[in-house]
Design a protein around this motif. Structure first.
Motif, PDB file in Angstrom:
ATOM      1  N   SER A 140      77.674 -38.052 -25.111  1.00 37.64           N
ATOM      2  CA  SER A 140      78.607 -39.093 -24.669  1.00 37.64           C
ATOM      3  C   SER A 140      77.899 -40.287 -24.026  1.00 37.64           C
ATOM      4  CB  SER A 140      79.686 -38.519 -23.752  1.00 37.64           C
ATOM      5  OG  SER A 140      79.095 -37.691 -22.827  1.00 37.64           O
ATOM      6  N   SER A 141      76.567 -40.225 -23.852  1.00 38.70           N
ATOM      7  CA  SER A 141      75.855 -41.429 -23.381  1.00 38.70           C
ATOM      8  C   SER A 141      75.362 -42.287 -24.538  1.00 38.70           C
ATOM      9  CB  SER A 141      74.609 -41.079 -22.569  1.00 38.70           C
ATOM     10  OG  SER A 141      74.690 -39.867 -21.939  1.00 38.70           O
ATOM     11  N   PHE A 142      75.682 -41.870 -25.770  1.00 31.04           N
ATOM     12  CA  PHE A 142      75.119 -42.571 -26.930  1.00 31.04           C
ATOM     13  C   PHE A 142      76.216 -42.986 -27.905  1.00 31.04           C
ATOM     14  CE2 PHE A 142      71.799 -39.431 -25.648  1.00 31.04           C
ATOM     15  CZ  PHE A 142      70.830 -40.346 -25.253  1.00 31.04           C
ATOM     16  N   GLY A 143      75.792 -43.753 -28.929  1.00 27.74           N
ATOM     17  CA  GLY A 143      76.679 -44.030 -30.056  1.00 27.74           C
ATOM     18  C   GLY A 143      76.598 -42.839 -30.998  1.00 27.74           C
TER      19      GLY A 143
ATOM     20  N   GLU B  39      81.061 -45.397 -30.062  1.00 34.45           N
ATOM     21  CA  GLU B  39      80.141 -45.724 -28.974  1.00 34.45           C
ATOM     22  C   GLU B  39      80.543 -44.950 -27.726  1.00 34.45           C
ATOM     23  OE1 GLU B  39      77.314 -47.119 -28.941  1.00 34.45           O
ATOM     24  OE2 GLU B  39      76.947 -48.022 -27.004  1.00 34.45           O
ATOM     25  N   LYS B  40      79.655 -44.109 -27.248  1.00 26.52           N
ATOM     26  CA  LYS B  40      79.820 -43.323 -26.028  1.00 26.52           C
ATOM     27  C   LYS B  40      81.188 -42.643 -25.905  1.00 26.52           C
ATOM     28  CE  LYS B  40      76.355 -46.219 -24.022  1.00 26.52           C
ATOM     29  NZ  LYS B  40      76.085 -47.510 -23.462  1.00 26.52           N
TER      30      LYS B  40
ATOM     31  N   PRO C 133      82.323 -36.058 -27.716  1.00 28.28           N
ATOM     32  CA  PRO C 133      81.595 -36.332 -28.956  1.00 28.28           C
ATOM     33  C   PRO C 133      81.763 -35.235 -30.006  1.00 28.28           C
ATOM     34  CG  PRO C 133      80.075 -35.998 -27.093  1.00 28.28           C
ATOM     35  CD  PRO C 133      81.458 -35.842 -26.564  1.00 28.28           C
TER      36      PRO C 133
ATOM     37  N   VAL D 244      73.224 -39.002 -33.062  1.00 27.03           N
ATOM     38  CA  VAL D 244      73.451 -40.214 -32.263  1.00 27.03           C
ATOM     39  C   VAL D 244      72.504 -41.342 -32.653  1.00 27.03           C
ATOM     40  CG1 VAL D 244      74.242 -38.833 -30.300  1.00 27.03           C
ATOM     41  CG2 VAL D 244      71.875 -39.681 -30.322  1.00 27.03           C
TER      42      VAL D 244
ATOM     43  N   ARG E  58      79.009 -51.406 -29.223  1.00 35.97           N
ATOM     44  CA  ARG E  58      80.475 -51.372 -29.104  1.00 35.97           C
ATOM     45  C   ARG E  58      81.159 -52.199 -30.174  1.00 35.97           C
ATOM     46  NH1 ARG E  58      81.437 -52.447 -22.747  1.00 35.97           N
ATOM     47  NH2 ARG E  58      83.600 -51.844 -23.015  1.00 35.97           N
TER      48      ARG E  58
END
Ligand code: ADQ
Length: 405
Positions: free
Chosen positions: A161-164, A179-180, A184, A196, A227
């Protein structure tokens, strides 16, 4: 294979790095020292330069003085062959505003693209620790006929969840990009992992220009690569993924093949240091065929006196270990550890000084921090929390120039 000269490198180096505070209180995140003699930005720049991408613009913005100085003093390529790495500070070319997001940073710097007229543009992030040959990604981009190619890697789902997050059915065309995301999606063949984005993109120039133009006209956009730009190109069917697992770099070991770390937080910054120091490390800083380039301070070699020792540690030039024990640690240049002191599992940046009999455990000491004789850091976390920054993982951080009590 594409000639490196058809590719312009753009390195996004304007991030604020809030989650790395206090290390970013006074410097841009890509300028944060790493691994003894490096700064974070040396990793992406080494990869691009070794991979033949040798016209590189580094877009800077936030507290960029030490970053600008580092780039102009260390990263001097050959003027004779037209190769360069140049810092490009935010210049307010499109009106009185700073960069709003990473896409706006590129949009405001398009004069660089118009000057160079490259066929392809490699837009790479500045904050990751890895080795990668970008030529292999550029070749894959051309072969797939993509408009943009995003480098992808598998990570544990709980970190994703910190990444795309990338979804692809055929392993090449991207079907969806989130994005994030809070929750996920896992991979069909491995539900505990997600695929990711590494924040590295290769664009066909015209596709990037059109996407930035459309984005600039969109009032609801955040003007951010992850984003806005990548999801829009996924929507129009132009985005592909490049699987980092297939990237091969000369001199890599079986153990460090595919290593990639995002060092966005104090804990991940600390953990990435511990990856460097074992006998057979999972990231090998000693690969001479693909060295991470640096220009360390001209100092005498490290010195060990009065029975001082260092084990499972990296000790840079200019350090003096006098009758002290250093274990599982990484020391930048000019660190002094005095008699009877113990430094364990710690990262000490340039000029940090640990006085006689002091104990420093699981700590990060920024530049010129002074630990007076007999002081204890990382021994009593409840006490440390009253005086210093302590990360979620229990790493004690003393900011630049601080004096421990
Ligand atoms: P983040 O790293 O969270 O996610 P961001 O904060 O935009 O995204 O940073 C990306 C790069 O752009 C960094 O090198 C940063 O320094 C730089 N940057 C940020 N804002 C900038 C600005 N205004 N001007 C210039 N440079 C700027 C991104 C992607 C994710 C991906 C992760 C991988 O958005 O999809 O998974 O990188 O680390």
């Amino acid at each position: 294979m594409i000639e490196g000269s058809d590719v312009l490198g753009i390195v996004l180096a304007g991030g604020e790095g809030k989650r790395l505070m206090p290390l970013t209180a006074d410097r841009a995140k890509p300028a944060v020292p790493f691994g003894g003699v490096h700064r974070l930005i040396d990793f992406v720049l080494s990869n691009l330069v070794h991979g033949g991408v040798r016209r590189i613009c580094v877009l800077t913005q936030y507290k960029s003085h030490s970053l600008d100085r580092h780039i102009s003093t260390t990263w001097r390529l050959s003027a004779l062959t037209g190769e360069y790495v140049t810092p490009v500070p935010a210049q307010q070319r499109l009106g009185p505003r700073w960069y709003q997001g990473s896409a706006d940073a590129i949009h405001q710097s398009l004069n660089l693209v118009h000057d160079e007229q490259p066929a392809y543009i490699a837009v790479f992030g500045a904050d990751n620790i890895y080795r990668m040959d970008p030529r292999q990604m550029i070749d894959a981009h051309i072969e797939a006929g993509a408009g943009v190619t995003v480098a992808g890697i598998r990570v544990r789902r709980e970190e994703a969840s910190s990444f795309g997050v990338i979804q692809t059915a055929d392993g090449s065309a991207i079907d969806a990009f989130l994005e994030k995301p809070a929750d996920p999606p896992g991979l069909p063949d491995s539900p505990g992992e997600s695929y990711v984005s590494m924040g590295n993109y290769v664009f066909t120039t015209q596709v990037m220009l059109d996407a930035l133009e459309a984005d600039a006209r969109n009032p609801s956009s955040h003007h951010d690569m992850g984003r806005d730009i990548i999801p829009a190109l996924v929507e129009s069917g132009k985005a592909h993924v490049y699987d980092f697992t297939g990237n091969e770099v000369p001199g890599e070991t079986e153990r460090d093949h595919g290593y990639w770390r995002d060092v966005g937080t104090i804990d991940s910054y600390y953990d990435a240091h511990t990856d460097l120091i074992s006998t057979y490390p999972i990231f090998n800083l000693y690969n001479r065929r693909w060295p991470i380039l640096a220009h360390p301070a001209q100092r005498a070699a490290a010195k060990f006196v009065e029975g001082g020792t260092a084990n499972q540690s990296i000790v840079s030039n200019g350090c003096i270990i006098s009758g002290a024990q250093v274990v599982d640690s990484v020391l930048s240049p000019d660190v002094i550890v005095e008699n009877g002191a113990v430094v364990q599992g710690s990262v000490l940046l340039d000029g940090a000084r640990v006085g006689k009999g002091a104990v420093v455990r699981r700590a990060i000491l920024d530049k010129n921090v002074v630990v007076p004789p007999g002081a204890h850091i990382g021994v009593d976390l409840a006490r440390d929390r009253e005086h210093y920054h302590v990360s979620e993982g229990g790493i004690v951080v003393l900011g630049k120039g601080a004096r421990a009590i």
